[in-house]
Design a protein around this motif. Structure first.
Motif, mmCIF file in Angstrom:
data_model
loop_
_atom_site.group_PDB
_atom_site.id
_atom_site.type_symbol
_atom_site.label_atom_id
_atom_site.label_comp_id
_atom_site.label_asym_id
_atom_site.label_seq_id
_atom_site.Cartn_x
_atom_site.Cartn_y
_atom_site.Cartn_z
ATOM 1 N N ALA A 1 0.807 -1.220 0.000
ATOM 2 C CA ALA A 1 0.000 0.000 0.000
ATOM 3 C C ALA A 1 0.841 1.271 0.000
ATOM 4 C CB ALA A 1 -0.953 0.008 1.187
ATOM 5 N N GLY A 2 1.988 1.247 0.649
ATOM 6 C CA GLY A 2 2.823 2.445 0.724
ATOM 7 C C GLY A 2 3.820 2.577 -0.405
ATOM 8 N N GLU A 3 3.803 1.637 -1.326
ATOM 9 C CA GLU A 3 4.739 1.659 -2.449
ATOM 10 C C GLU A 3 4.098 2.319 -3.669
ATOM 11 O OE1 GLU A 3 7.880 0.641 -2.153
ATOM 12 O OE2 GLU A 3 7.470 0.092 -0.076
ATOM 13 N N LEU A 4 4.936 2.793 -4.554
ATOM 14 C CA LEU A 4 4.460 3.407 -5.785
ATOM 15 C C LEU A 4 4.247 2.343 -6.854
ATOM 16 C CD1 LEU A 4 3.831 5.858 -7.573
ATOM 17 C CD2 LEU A 4 6.304 6.046 -7.998
ATOM 18 N N ARG A 5 3.072 2.337 -7.439
ATOM 19 C CA ARG A 5 2.779 1.444 -8.551
ATOM 20 C C ARG A 5 2.919 2.250 -9.836
ATOM 21 N NH1 ARG A 5 -0.456 0.551 -4.280
ATOM 22 N NH2 ARG A 5 -0.825 -1.594 -3.658
ATOM 23 N N ILE A 6 3.593 1.671 -10.812
ATOM 24 C CA ILE A 6 3.772 2.349 -12.096
ATOM 25 C C ILE A 6 3.188 1.468 -13.186
ATOM 26 C CG2 ILE A 6 5.415 3.322 -13.744
ATOM 27 C CD1 ILE A 6 7.336 3.708 -11.372
ATOM 28 N N TYR B 1 -7.595 3.974 -6.042
ATOM 29 C CA TYR B 1 -6.219 4.322 -6.380
ATOM 30 C C TYR B 1 -6.144 5.814 -6.695
ATOM 31 C CZ TYR B 1 -4.908 -0.579 -6.697
ATOM 32 O OH TYR B 1 -4.650 -1.885 -6.411
ATOM 33 N N ARG B 2 -5.015 6.395 -6.353
ATOM 34 C CA ARG B 2 -4.783 7.811 -6.636
ATOM 35 C C ARG B 2 -3.726 7.897 -7.729
ATOM 36 N NH1 ARG B 2 -3.547 12.359 -2.158
ATOM 37 N NH2 ARG B 2 -3.640 14.103 -3.584
ATOM 38 N N VAL B 3 -4.046 8.545 -8.835
ATOM 39 C CA VAL B 3 -3.119 8.671 -9.947
ATOM 40 C C VAL B 3 -2.391 10.008 -9.838
ATOM 41 C CG1 VAL B 3 -2.880 8.746 -12.456
ATOM 42 C CG2 VAL B 3 -4.577 7.230 -11.412
ATOM 43 N N LEU B 4 -1.057 9.931 -9.817
ATOM 44 C CA LEU B 4 -0.217 11.127 -9.745
ATOM 45 C C LEU B 4 0.824 11.092 -10.849
ATOM 46 C CD1 LEU B 4 0.567 11.409 -5.907
ATOM 47 C CD2 LEU B 4 -1.073 12.750 -7.231
ATOM 48 N N PRO B 5 1.256 12.267 -11.311
ATOM 49 C CA PRO B 5 2.373 12.288 -12.263
ATOM 50 C C PRO B 5 3.600 11.621 -11.633
ATOM 51 C CG PRO B 5 1.338 14.449 -12.112
ATOM 52 C CD PRO B 5 0.751 13.605 -11.015
ATOM 53 N N LEU B 6 4.387 10.968 -12.456
ATOM 54 C CA LEU B 6 5.520 10.200 -11.958
ATOM 55 C C LEU B 6 6.500 11.049 -11.149
ATOM 56 C CD1 LEU B 6 6.975 7.509 -11.813
ATOM 57 C CD2 LEU B 6 8.019 8.040 -14.032
ATOM 58 N N ASP B 7 6.827 12.243 -11.616
ATOM 59 C CA ASP B 7 7.789 13.064 -10.870
ATOM 60 C C ASP B 7 7.256 13.477 -9.505
ATOM 61 O OD1 ASP B 7 5.938 14.780 -12.069
ATOM 62 O OD2 ASP B 7 7.401 16.384 -12.370
ATOM 63 N N LEU C 1 7.393 9.988 -2.562
ATOM 64 C CA LEU C 1 7.941 8.718 -2.094
ATOM 65 C C LEU C 1 9.268 8.946 -1.366
ATOM 66 C CD1 LEU C 1 7.725 5.610 -2.075
ATOM 67 C CD2 LEU C 1 8.943 5.627 -4.264
ATOM 68 N N LYS C 2 10.128 9.769 -1.939
ATOM 69 C CA LYS C 2 11.429 10.053 -1.318
ATOM 70 C C LYS C 2 11.275 10.754 0.026
ATOM 71 C CE LYS C 2 14.157 10.196 -5.523
ATOM 72 N NZ LYS C 2 14.909 11.042 -6.468
ATOM 73 N N ARG C 3 10.232 11.562 0.168
ATOM 74 C CA ARG C 3 9.980 12.285 1.428
ATOM 75 C C ARG C 3 9.210 11.442 2.438
ATOM 76 N NH1 ARG C 3 7.800 17.928 -1.113
ATOM 77 N NH2 ARG C 3 9.759 18.600 -2.039
ATOM 78 N N GLY C 4 8.783 10.253 2.030
ATOM 79 C CA GLY C 4 7.987 9.414 2.914
ATOM 80 C C GLY C 4 6.560 9.899 3.068
ATOM 81 N N MET C 5 6.075 10.633 2.074
ATOM 82 C CA MET C 5 4.736 11.236 2.140
ATOM 83 C C MET C 5 3.807 10.727 1.037
ATOM 84 S SD MET C 5 6.056 15.123 2.936
ATOM 85 C CE MET C 5 4.434 15.819 2.731
ATOM 86 N N LEU C 6 4.150 9.604 0.429
ATOM 87 C CA LEU C 6 3.337 9.076 -0.657
ATOM 88 C C LEU C 6 2.001 8.578 -0.113
ATOM 89 C CD1 LEU C 6 3.502 8.368 -3.743
ATOM 90 C CD2 LEU C 6 4.068 6.055 -2.995
ATOM 91 N N PRO C 7 0.879 9.060 -0.671
ATOM 92 C CA PRO C 7 -0.424 8.559 -0.227
ATOM 93 C C PRO C 7 -0.559 7.067 -0.545
ATOM 94 C CG PRO C 7 -0.679 10.554 -1.543
ATOM 95 C CD PRO C 7 0.751 10.116 -1.678
ATOM 96 N N PRO C 8 -1.332 6.339 0.256
ATOM 97 C CA PRO C 8 -1.543 4.912 -0.028
ATOM 98 C C PRO C 8 -2.171 4.708 -1.400
ATOM 99 C CG PRO C 8 -2.437 5.502 2.122
ATOM 100 C CD PRO C 8 -2.037 6.778 1.446
ATOM 101 N N SER C 9 -1.842 3.598 -2.013
ATOM 102 C CA SER C 9 -2.431 3.182 -3.301
ATOM 103 C C SER C 9 -2.225 4.213 -4.404
ATOM 104 C CB SER C 9 -3.913 2.866 -3.130
ATOM 105 O OG SER C 9 -4.076 1.827 -2.205
ATOM 106 N N THR C 10 -1.021 4.741 -4.488
ATOM 107 C CA THR C 10 -0.701 5.713 -5.529
ATOM 108 C C THR C 10 -0.217 4.994 -6.784
ATOM 109 O OG1 THR C 10 -0.122 7.415 -3.926
ATOM 110 C CG2 THR C 10 0.751 7.684 -6.135
ATOM 111 N N VAL C 11 -0.677 5.495 -7.922
ATOM 112 C CA VAL C 11 -0.321 4.940 -9.224
ATOM 113 C C VAL C 11 0.176 6.071 -10.117
ATOM 114 C CG1 VAL C 11 -1.219 3.806 -11.300
ATOM 115 C CG2 VAL C 11 -2.076 3.144 -9.062
#
Length: 102
Positions: free
Chosen positions: A28-33, A70-76, A82-92
């Protein structure tokens, strides 16, 4: 043909056993691409289905992501969070590896 049926059977069995739901919780806390090669503008999907996706299929997949929360965000942006530890759960993030016009 037999190989494809075995793969499909394994897919459905995994789904019935709840393995996809478990994987979603565990990551859940990982980035899905989601990576797409290209969009079919005409009939490209008929001869290279694994490379080109139709508009209708893409719309259905995006609706599924929305229904599943799922929450869709631009990759950058997603990578920065993700690097800041602030990625929302279920991010794509969605990428399109396409050198074509589509």
């Amino acid at each position: 043909m037999i190989r494809r049926r075995l793969i499909q059977a394994a897919f459905w069995l995994s789904k019935l056993l709840g393995l996809f739901a478990l994987a979603r919780r565990l990551t859940a806390g990982e980035l899905r691409i989601l990576c797409y090669h290209g969009f079919a503008l005409d009939d490209e999907h008929r001869f290279r289905r694994s490379l080109f996706i139709t508009r209708d299929r893409f719309v259905r997949r995006m609706a599924y992501l929305q229904r599943q929360g799922y929450r869709v965000l631009p990759l950058d942006e997603a990578n920065r969070l993700l690097k800041r530890g602030m990625l929302p759960p279920s991010t794509v993030s969605i990428t399109i590896d396409d050198g074509f016009h589509s």
